[in-house]
Write a protein that holds these residues in place. Structure first.
Motif, mmCIF file in Angstrom:
data_model
loop_
_atom_site.group_PDB
_atom_site.id
_atom_site.type_symbol
_atom_site.label_atom_id
_atom_site.label_comp_id
_atom_site.label_asym_id
_atom_site.label_seq_id
_atom_site.Cartn_x
_atom_site.Cartn_y
_atom_site.Cartn_z
ATOM 1 N N ARG A 1 -3.967 -1.388 7.428
ATOM 2 C CA ARG A 1 -3.627 -0.258 8.319
ATOM 3 C C ARG A 1 -4.450 0.975 7.980
ATOM 4 N N TYR B 1 -7.579 -5.669 -3.369
ATOM 5 C CA TYR B 1 -6.852 -5.704 -2.102
ATOM 6 C C TYR B 1 -7.291 -4.557 -1.209
ATOM 7 N N LYS B 2 -7.070 -4.785 0.115
ATOM 8 C CA LYS B 2 -7.387 -3.741 1.079
ATOM 9 C C LYS B 2 -6.228 -3.655 2.059
ATOM 10 N N CYS B 3 -5.921 -2.361 2.419
ATOM 11 C CA CYS B 3 -4.814 -2.202 3.361
ATOM 12 C C CYS B 3 -5.335 -2.377 4.783
ATOM 13 N N LYS C 1 2.341 -0.575 4.109
ATOM 14 C CA LYS C 1 1.915 -1.877 4.663
ATOM 15 C C LYS C 1 1.523 -2.818 3.521
ATOM 16 N N ARG C 2 1.795 -4.103 3.680
ATOM 17 C CA ARG C 2 1.360 -5.056 2.645
ATOM 18 C C ARG C 2 -0.141 -5.236 2.710
ATOM 19 N N MET C 3 -0.801 -5.148 1.559
ATOM 20 C CA MET C 3 -2.268 -5.218 1.506
ATOM 21 C C MET C 3 -2.742 -6.656 1.651
ATOM 22 N N CYS D 1 0.857 3.458 2.047
ATOM 23 C CA CYS D 1 1.286 3.729 3.432
ATOM 24 C C CYS D 1 2.420 2.818 3.869
ATOM 25 N N SER E 1 -6.991 1.694 2.641
ATOM 26 C CA SER E 1 -7.034 1.944 1.195
ATOM 27 C C SER E 1 -7.375 0.671 0.434
ATOM 28 N N CYS F 1 0.846 -1.206 0.000
ATOM 29 C CA CYS F 1 0.000 0.000 0.000
ATOM 30 C C CYS F 1 0.878 1.252 0.000
#
Ligand code: ATP
Length: 430
Positions: free
Chosen positions: A383, A379-381, A368-370, A366, A386, A364
């Motif tokens: 953290r 995909y969704k983050c 972080k791995r989604m 940010c 997103s 992501c």
């Protein structure tokens, strides 16, 4: 007389096969008993007896498809006839005639070992030959054949006489007192492990994974067999083995065991035939799978076709190597095609490993791995929440492609001694 040498001696090759049965006896034992009788009658046996292993896929084999031969040197035609009579009678008396599957054959040959005879022997090791062919060749060569019952053993007997031994090993066979046949073999395992430590690699395949492999598991006369490179090595090893039952006698055989003589080089998978053994290069086509029973299966291909390959359960840790093969790996497989058309792997040379990748979910913005938002939902983050709606689990484009470290390395791998065919050459033999 074409082998009548300057000493006026007569050399006679004797080949014997198909005398034993699954319930007892052993052709090597019968061979030794006959040789000893001949010696006690004053006849000269020249050199060690030969134990020749034939095609491991021959349909009528009892166990290891072994045949034996030896040479006697006699002073006169009269002695030749006397010796032949002794041998004929002894085979008739010692073979397990009551077993319908036992069909002994005996061959006497007084000529030279011709290229034609050698070629026949090699074909008997590599292919299936007919009894008719064996008898015809024996006739052409002027060899004497004796058939007991169906006499199928003439196939192996003639091959045992003709087999060329450009490479050879030795096996020392120690035999039990007949009263002990069928009983637990009283061989001290620690002494065998010690023997192995002292004599390996001049002796080999006598121990596997901390256990001795020199004792058979059948009710046959053999107490143990020690395999090695030279007669001296197996004799030295024999002195180191402790037993707590009497040994009737022992004898060293010269043999084609562990020479890979059964293997044929082949350059097209489509040319391979059932019941034959090959050295075949190819590319791994499928990811190996473990099937019921613990066997590991994969498909090997080349431009001409494909073949299913198997590392069967008894090959134990060898299966771990095969399991870690991957599509695209270049290998050379050593093995034979059995009943079901599957190539039974004895050894494998991995010549090159294909790159294998794993695909990770995208990172992501940010950092972080989604995570997957569900099948086909991108995909969704976890953290910042997103989303990446355009991506999907099948969409490798958005995922991170990473090469995986392979668990195996190029090189030669082989089955353990306990799963090795008699003819298979251990890597330690070079
Ligand atoms: P053991 O190893 O305990 O002595 P075995 O496994 O050698 O027993 P045999 O009892 O000798 O089995 O039976 C094998 C039979 O198959 C023999 O009659 C032999 O002549 C025949 N044979 C051997 N090789 C071939 C071959 N390539 N084609 C056809 N027949 C063969």
């Amino acid at each position: 007389m074409n082998n009548h040498n300057f000493d006026n001696d007569f050399s006679v090759y004797v080949g014997i096969d198909d005398t034993d049965s699954a319930s007892g006896m052993c052709t090597t034992y019968i061979c030794c008993v006959i040789m000893d009788r001949l010696i006690s009658c004053g006849f000269r046996v020249d050199g060690p007896p030969r134990l020749i292993r034939l095609n491991p896929f021959a349909p009528h084999k009892t166990r290891g498809n072994g045949a034996v031969s030896f040479k006697i040197v006699l002073k006169s035609k009269k002695e030749v006839e006397q010796a032949k009579k002794i041998i004929r009678d002894m085979v008739g008396n010692l073979a397990v005639m009551g077993d319908p599957k036992t069909n002994p054959g005996l061959v006497f040959y007084e000529g030279k070992i011709t290229p034609e005879l050698q070629d026949y022997a090699i074909r008997t090791i590599r292919t299936i030959v007919s009894q008719e062919e064996a008898e015809k060749l024996a006739g052409n060569l002027g060899a004497d054949i004796f058939k007991y019952k169906k006499g199928r053993g003439v196939i192996g007997s003639l091959a045992a006489i003709g087999c060329p031994l450009t490479d050879a090993t030795y096996e020392l066979l120690a035999y039990r007192e007949p009263a002990n046949y069928g009983k637990k073999r009283m061989v001290d395992e620690d002494s065998v492990l010690g023997m192995n430590q002292k004599t390996y690699p001049n002796t080999f395949d006598n121990v596997d994974d901390g256990y001795m492999t020199i004792t058979p598991h059948t009710p046959c006369p053999v107490l143990y067999g020690i395999r090695g490179e030279t007669m001296g090595a197996v004799e030295e090893a024999h002195k180191l083995v402790k037993v707590s039952e009497p040994i009737e006698f022992f004898r060293v055989f010269l043999t084609n065991q562990h020479t890979d003589m059964h293997l044929q080089n082949i350059d097209a998978i489509s040319n391979m035939k059932q019941f034959q053994c090959y050295i075949v290069p190819g590319t791994v086509r499928t990811q190996p799978v473990v099937i019921e029973g613990g066997h590991v299966i994969f498909v090997l291909e080349d431009e001409s076709g494909e073949v299913e390959c198997a590392a069967y359960e008894p090959t134990k840790k060898f299966r771990d190597v095969v399991r870690h093969l991957a599509p695209g790996d270049q290998v050379i497989v050593y093995g034979g095609i059995g009943n079901k058309g599957t190539l039974n792997v004895e050894k494998i040379k991995i010549t090159s490993l294909a790159p294998v990748y794993e695909y990770l979910n995208p990172i992501c913005d940010c950092g972080k791995r989604m995570k997957s938002a569900g099948k086909g939902k991108g995909y969704k983050c976890p953290r910042c929440g997103s989303k990446m709606p355009t991506g999907s689990e099948e969409d490798v484009e958005v995922r991170e492609k990473r090469e995986i470290e392979r668990m195996i390395k190029p090189g030669f791998y082989e089955v353990p001694p306990s799963a090795r065919r008699h003819l298979s050459k251990p890597l330690v033999r070079g």
